[in-house]
Design a protein around this motif. Structure first.
Motif, PDB file in Angstrom:
ATOM      1  N   PHE A 464     -32.544 -12.819  59.949  1.00  0.00           N
ATOM      2  CA  PHE A 464     -32.684 -14.246  59.673  1.00  0.00           C
ATOM      3  C   PHE A 464     -33.979 -14.797  60.272  1.00  0.00           C
ATOM      4  N   MET A 465     -34.363 -14.339  61.448  1.00  0.00           N
ATOM      5  CA  MET A 465     -35.638 -14.763  62.032  1.00  0.00           C
ATOM      6  C   MET A 465     -36.807 -14.344  61.153  1.00  0.00           C
ATOM      7  N   ALA A 466     -36.686 -13.188  60.521  1.00  0.00           N
ATOM      8  CA  ALA A 466     -37.785 -12.661  59.708  1.00  0.00           C
ATOM      9  C   ALA A 466     -37.910 -13.364  58.359  1.00  0.00           C
ATOM     10  N   THR A 467     -36.783 -13.778  57.783  1.00  0.00           N
ATOM     11  CA  THR A 467     -36.816 -14.300  56.412  1.00  0.00           C
ATOM     12  C   THR A 467     -36.485 -15.778  56.291  1.00  0.00           C
ATOM     13  N   GLY A 468     -35.728 -16.312  57.241  1.00  0.00           N
ATOM     14  CA  GLY A 468     -35.309 -17.701  57.135  1.00  0.00           C
ATOM     15  C   GLY A 468     -34.331 -17.928  55.998  1.00  0.00           C
ATOM     16  N   VAL A 469     -34.380 -19.107  55.414  1.00  0.00           N
ATOM     17  CA  VAL A 469     -33.398 -19.508  54.409  1.00  0.00           C
ATOM     18  C   VAL A 469     -33.737 -19.007  53.010  1.00  0.00           C
ATOM     19  N   TRP A 470     -34.981 -18.609  52.754  1.00  0.00           N
ATOM     20  CA  TRP A 470     -35.448 -18.401  51.392  1.00  0.00           C
ATOM     21  C   TRP A 470     -34.676 -17.355  50.593  1.00  0.00           C
ATOM     22  N   PRO A 471     -34.319 -16.198  51.144  1.00  0.00           N
ATOM     23  CA  PRO A 471     -33.530 -15.254  50.339  1.00  0.00           C
ATOM     24  C   PRO A 471     -32.197 -15.844  49.878  1.00  0.00           C
ATOM     25  N   TRP A 472     -31.624 -16.717  50.671  1.00  0.00           N
ATOM     26  CA  TRP A 472     -30.298 -17.263  50.349  1.00  0.00           C
ATOM     27  C   TRP A 472     -30.405 -18.412  49.361  1.00  0.00           C
ATOM     28  N   LEU A 473     -31.541 -19.122  49.383  1.00  0.00           N
ATOM     29  CA  LEU A 473     -31.778 -20.104  48.330  1.00  0.00           C
ATOM     30  C   LEU A 473     -31.999 -19.393  46.994  1.00  0.00           C
ATOM     31  N   LEU A 474     -32.736 -18.281  47.036  1.00  0.00           N
ATOM     32  CA  LEU A 474     -32.944 -17.504  45.812  1.00  0.00           C
ATOM     33  C   LEU A 474     -31.615 -16.969  45.295  1.00  0.00           C
ATOM     34  N   LEU A 475     -30.780 -16.465  46.188  1.00  0.00           N
ATOM     35  CA  LEU A 475     -29.461 -15.980  45.777  1.00  0.00           C
ATOM     36  C   LEU A 475     -28.638 -17.113  45.181  1.00  0.00           C
ATOM     37  N   ALA A 476     -28.739 -18.308  45.754  1.00  0.00           N
ATOM     38  CA  ALA A 476     -27.992 -19.456  45.216  1.00  0.00           C
ATOM     39  C   ALA A 476     -28.434 -19.760  43.788  1.00  0.00           C
ATOM     40  N   VAL A 477     -29.734 -19.687  43.530  1.00  0.00           N
ATOM     41  CA  VAL A 477     -30.243 -19.915  42.169  1.00  0.00           C
ATOM     42  C   VAL A 477     -29.730 -18.827  41.227  1.00  0.00           C
ATOM     43  N   ILE A 478     -29.738 -17.579  41.686  1.00  0.00           N
ATOM     44  CA  ILE A 478     -29.223 -16.475  40.871  1.00  0.00           C
ATOM     45  C   ILE A 478     -27.754 -16.694  40.536  1.00  0.00           C
ATOM     46  N   LEU A 479     -26.988 -17.164  41.512  1.00  0.00           N
ATOM     47  CA  LEU A 479     -25.573 -17.450  41.264  1.00  0.00           C
ATOM     48  C   LEU A 479     -25.407 -18.558  40.228  1.00  0.00           C
ATOM     49  N   LEU A 480     -26.269 -19.564  40.289  1.00  0.00           N
ATOM     50  CA  LEU A 480     -26.216 -20.639  39.299  1.00  0.00           C
ATOM     51  C   LEU A 480     -26.462 -20.096  37.897  1.00  0.00           C
ATOM     52  N   VAL A 481     -27.491 -19.258  37.778  1.00  0.00           N
ATOM     53  CA  VAL A 481     -27.840 -18.712  36.462  1.00  0.00           C
ATOM     54  C   VAL A 481     -26.753 -17.772  35.964  1.00  0.00           C
ATOM     55  N   ALA A 482     -26.336 -16.846  36.841  1.00  0.00           N
ATOM     56  CA  ALA A 482     -25.311 -15.877  36.436  1.00  0.00           C
ATOM     57  C   ALA A 482     -23.993 -16.566  36.112  1.00  0.00           C
ATOM     58  N   GLY A 483     -23.625 -17.557  36.926  1.00  0.00           N
ATOM     59  CA  GLY A 483     -22.353 -18.236  36.719  1.00  0.00           C
ATOM     60  C   GLY A 483     -22.315 -19.090  35.484  1.00  0.00           C
ATOM     61  N   SER A 484     -23.486 -19.536  35.006  1.00  0.00           N
ATOM     62  CA  SER A 484     -23.529 -20.401  33.832  1.00  0.00           C
ATOM     63  C   SER A 484     -23.652 -19.610  32.528  1.00  0.00           C
ATOM     64  N   ARG A 485     -23.722 -18.298  32.619  1.00  0.00           N
ATOM     65  CA  ARG A 485     -23.888 -17.476  31.412  1.00  0.00           C
ATOM     66  C   ARG A 485     -22.645 -17.506  30.523  1.00  0.00           C
ATOM     67  N   PHE A 486     -21.508 -17.647  31.164  1.00  0.00           N
ATOM     68  CA  PHE A 486     -20.250 -17.625  30.389  1.00  0.00           C
ATOM     69  C   PHE A 486     -19.404 -18.844  30.772  1.00  0.00           C
ATOM     70  N   ARG A 487     -18.834 -19.444  29.771  1.00  0.00           N
ATOM     71  CA  ARG A 487     -17.947 -20.575  30.024  1.00  0.00           C
ATOM     72  C   ARG A 487     -16.557 -20.071  30.403  1.00  0.00           C
ATOM     73  N   ILE A 488     -15.866 -20.856  31.231  1.00  0.00           N
ATOM     74  CA  ILE A 488     -14.487 -20.521  31.583  1.00  0.00           C
ATOM     75  C   ILE A 488     -13.598 -20.608  30.339  1.00  0.00           C
ATOM     76  N   ARG A 489     -12.735 -19.633  30.171  1.00  0.00           N
ATOM     77  CA  ARG A 489     -11.756 -19.676  29.083  1.00  0.00           C
ATOM     78  C   ARG A 489     -10.432 -20.151  29.662  1.00  0.00           C
ATOM     79  N   GLU A 490      -9.998 -21.332  29.263  1.00  0.00           N
ATOM     80  CA  GLU A 490      -8.752 -21.902  29.813  1.00  0.00           C
ATOM     81  C   GLU A 490      -7.535 -21.116  29.322  1.00  0.00           C
TER      82      GLU A 490
END
Length: 490
Positions: A464-490
């Motif tokens: 965490f000292m070496a990278t800070g928050v940036w890898p986790w912000l990038l992961l959050a963006v990836i989760l947004l993109v991946a999660g929005s690829r498919f709609r929930i089927r009720e």
């Protein structure tokens, strides 16, 4: 209506995971219930309202202590302090309204929910100077997930809490989203198991004796001019009882006079401790006069002030508390109500390039009160430091939950950086914390005493000292993109 009420109640459960309650399972219950309410919303607008109600419950309860400083010490009538606190909580709640509605628009999945939650928590930490309080990850510091902190800080712990809790709700639905969420959750748990066996920092020398002086000066007396001489006597008498060879630490603004107005007393204390094989670090207000005029700082200094190489050993606080240490738009609002004229509310922030403090052959990374809450600042200044020191005066918040929440968050900085943390306060919590975020020694709140303990200097760099928050912000963006690829089927 029942889902709106449920969202509000779920938010009210959230602070129970934090000090002084420490009911950490409530964190998962709260987040899961909030995610469930978001999924049942019929529109993005309804999701926004439910998220705002969730945040209102969270902050309405979690930071209700803010009114104490306004009413008890800012001379603001209670009928005004409570609405001011409520307005502040209602503003902060908007971040969770945005998270809920963004999740609804992008697929209502646990991946999107976790990613948007983390991104908006990060924004909340810097927007309009930021309020980095009650991040979900802080509630996990005493849980089996805690070893994730040196890898990704409070950010990774927050992501883990939100993803695990929301995935538990998503499993009831069909479609690929639940398998993606389950897979990410499994990776987090596997990473946690591995992290339990990882060590990123190492001892750098023998254990060092330290003495933290808790003066316990009542806040309603502390800033009175008539109290200055008595304050000096209290700290001098407590310090005189400390055995030889200790690093002695006084808290934030231990002396309410500027260093420039009382150098003889402060330097005499430092020379006396130095003659006994020890060292002296104290919080003290600071006045600077140069060609730009006069500026004032909330500072911490190693005494004697001038080192052997001729440099001043002083650090000026960078992250100032709005209205407490500086007043935004002060030309317009100073004088409107007494709260905007609190003592020492005209400070100037220090330069980010300031050096760390050096004493007794070790480098100490200093942080004053509020700025220990900023993970990236602490991680950056910890490079090359043997230990962390934070001084504070939480007497502004009386016997409320505020000081204990503050202490819990300070512990996270020790865990993130793999370094011991020395915490000196006016009235608690004064403590020594090890590199795993565990409390080694502590004084009770609201007692005048000296904490005699030891700390272990350490060196090394955590991920965490070496990278800070940036890898986790990038992961959050990836989760947004991946999660929005498919709609929930009720």
């Amino acid at each position: 209506m029942r889902y709106r009420l449920l969202a509000l109640m779920a938010g009210l459960l959230f602070p129970l995971a934090f000090a002084p309650y420490d009911l950490w399972p409530m964190l998962f219950v709260s987040i899961a219930a909030g995610f469930f309410c978001q999924q049942q919303a019929g529109s993005a607008r309804e999701a926004l309202l439910r998220g705002w109600l969730y945040g209102l419950g969270m902050f309405g309860f979690g930071i209700s202590w803010v009114h104490v400083s306004m009413h008890d010490y800012g001379f603001m009538p209670l009928w005004m302090a409570i609405p001011f606190t409520a307005i502040f909580a209602a503003f902060l709640a908007l971040f969770y309204g945005l998270s809920f509605t963004l999740t609804w628009r992008l697929g209502r999945s646990a991946l999107v929910f976790a990613g948007s939650w983390l991104l908006l928590d990060w924004v909340r930490g810097w927007f309009l100077t930021g309020f980095p309080w009650l991040y979900a990850g802080y509630g996990l510091i005493d849980t089996p997930l805690a070893p994730l902190a040196p890898i990704g800080g409070v950010w990774l712990l927050t992501l883990a809490a939100v993803l695990l809790a929301s995935t538990a709700i998503q499993l009831r639905q069909s479609g690929p989203q639940r398998w993606f969420s389950l897979g990410m959750s499994a990776l987090l748990l596997a990473g946690t198991a591995i992290a339990h066996n990882l060590t990123f920092t190492q001892p750098n020398g023998a254990m060092q004796p330290v003495a933290l002086v808790q003066g316990n000066i009542p806040q309603d007396l502390k800033w009175q001019i008539s109290m200055r001489e008595r304050t000096r006597e209290i700290y001098h008498e407590l310090t005189a009882t400390i055995p030889d060879g200790h690093l002695v630490i006084w808290p934030e603004s231990a002396l309410t006079d500027f260093y420039q107005s009382t150098p003889d007393f402060v330097e005499a204390e430092g020379r006396a401790l130095e003659a006994r094989g020890g060292a002296f670090i104290t919080g003290v207000p600071w006045r600077t006069v140069d060609n730009r005029g006069v500026s004032y700082h909330n500072s911490i200094a190693a005494i004697p002030l001038i080192s052997e190489d001729g440099h001043e050993r002083v650090y000026h606080k960078q992250k100032l508390v709005p209205f407490g240490e500086y007043v935004p738009m002060q030309s317009l609002i100073r004088g409107l109500i007494p709260f905007f004229d609190l003592p020492m509310s005209g400070f100037t922030p220090g330069d980010p390039s300031q050096a760390n403090l050096h004493t007794l052959g070790h480098t100490i990374a200093p942080f004053i009160c509020y700025e220990i809450l900023y993970p990236e600042q602490v991680a950056t200044r910890s490079h090359g430091a043997d230990a962390l020191i934070t001084i504070s005066n939480d007497a502004w918040f009386g016997t409320s939950a505020g000081p204990l929440q503050h202490f819990q968050m300070a512990r996270m900085r020790a865990l993130e950086t793999g370094r011991w943390l020395l915490r000196g306060t006016n009235n608690g919590v004064t403590a020594v914390i090890d590199e795993q975020g565990k409390v080694v020694d502590a004084l009770p709140q609201f007692e005048r005493d000296v904490l005699l303990s030891q700390y272990q200097p350490r060196q090394g760099t955590t991920p965490f000292m070496a990278t800070g928050v940036w890898p986790w912000l990038l992961l959050a963006v990836i989760l947004l993109v991946a999660g929005s690829r498919f709609r929930i089927r009720e």
